[in-house]
Design an enzyme around this catalytic site. Structure first.
Site, short mmCIF file in Angstrom:
data_model
loop_
_atom_site.label_atom_id
_atom_site.label_comp_id
_atom_site.label_asym_id
_atom_site.label_seq_id
_atom_site.Cartn_x
_atom_site.Cartn_y
_atom_site.Cartn_z
N LYS A 72 -4.49 6.87 9.61
CA LYS A 72 -5.61 7.58 10.65
C LYS A 72 -6.52 7.63 9.66
CE LYS A 72 -6.74 12.01 11.27
NZ LYS A 72 -6.62 13.04 11.58
N ASP B 25 -4.44 10.88 16.15
CA ASP B 25 -4.18 11.58 15.86
C ASP B 25 -3.01 13.24 16.87
OD1 ASP B 25 -6.23 12.84 17.70
OD2 ASP B 25 -8.09 13.77 17.10
#
Ligand code: SF4
Length: 221
Positions: free
Chosen positions: A125, A144
């Site tokens: 991420k 996320d």
């Protein structure tokens, strides 16, 4: 991972609607350099972007380079980032990543996913955020908590694991859209498709969204 033609058509409609609803797609974290974005993204775990921006406003005046972070006294750094939460773990990640940047990359942030995920405290991420937002490199789709919730409600994935969700999204969405799609979904998750009370009645996607898990509350997080 191969997406069906129907899944791609559904994704294309979502991409179009989100573009109209959120024409300006940008990261909510303040930064001036790739290093600052890397640090801000590490700080953003379990913390709001607004809080991270408050912390980094002073932090980036005090520590200006990877070498500054690497040689900082750990208690000083911990104090400086304390209000972002999990400050001991985050200070450890920031210093570990900074040391590796100094030792192996001349203090610069590498423009490479495999190199980034080798840095302490940096996962896919964070690497995707840095590559996409600081360098304009579409290495993947940032997944996320907002992207997880919203894309599951929209029926774009049924996965719960971030890597698998990212694979589903990458298969459905053209690469040129990956970076902006993440920014827009995050905005949408904050403004409309909130965890507890999604505002479906005013949502620009309401007629094409299957609202999976919304009625029974199973996708509320
Ligand atoms: S219709 Fe409701 S569940 Fe679907 S994206 Fe919009 S707010 Fe979220």
């Amino acid at each position: 991972m191969v997406a069906t033609a129907d899944a791609k058509r559904h994704a294309a409609k979502i991409v179009r609607r989100l573009k109209t609803a959120y024409p300006i797609a940008r990261c909510a974290l303040n930064f001036k350099t790739p290093l600052e974005l890397l640090i801000a993204t590490i700080l953003s775990a379990q913390c709001t972007d607004a809080r991270v921006n408050m912390v980094t406003r002073d932090l980036f005046k005090k520590y200006r380079s990877a070498a500054d972070f690497a040689r900082a006294k750990t208690p000083d750094l911990e104090r400086a980032i304390q209000t972002a939460g999990f400050f001991r773990m985050k200070a450890k990640s920031i210093q570990g990543a900074s040391r590796k940047l100094v030792e192996e990359y001349g203090g610069n942030v590498p423009q490479d996913l495999d190199a980034l995920v080798e840095l302490p405290g940096v996962g896919r991420k964070t690497a995707n955020v840095v590559l996409g937002t600081a360098f304009g490199i579409a290495s993947g789709v940032v997944v996320d908590t907002h992207v997880t919730r919203v894309t599951r409600r929209l029926g774009m994935t049924s996965q719960t694991d971030a890597v698998k969700i990212e694979q589903d999204l990458m298969a459905q969405i053209p690469k040129r859209e990956w970076i902006d799609f993440s920014h827009r979904v995050i905005l949408h998750g904050r403004q409309i498709c909130a965890a507890r009370k999604p505002k479906c009645s005013i949502c620009p996607l309401k007629d094409i969204c299957p609202k999976i898990g919304v009625a029974d509350g199973s996708l509320l997080d």
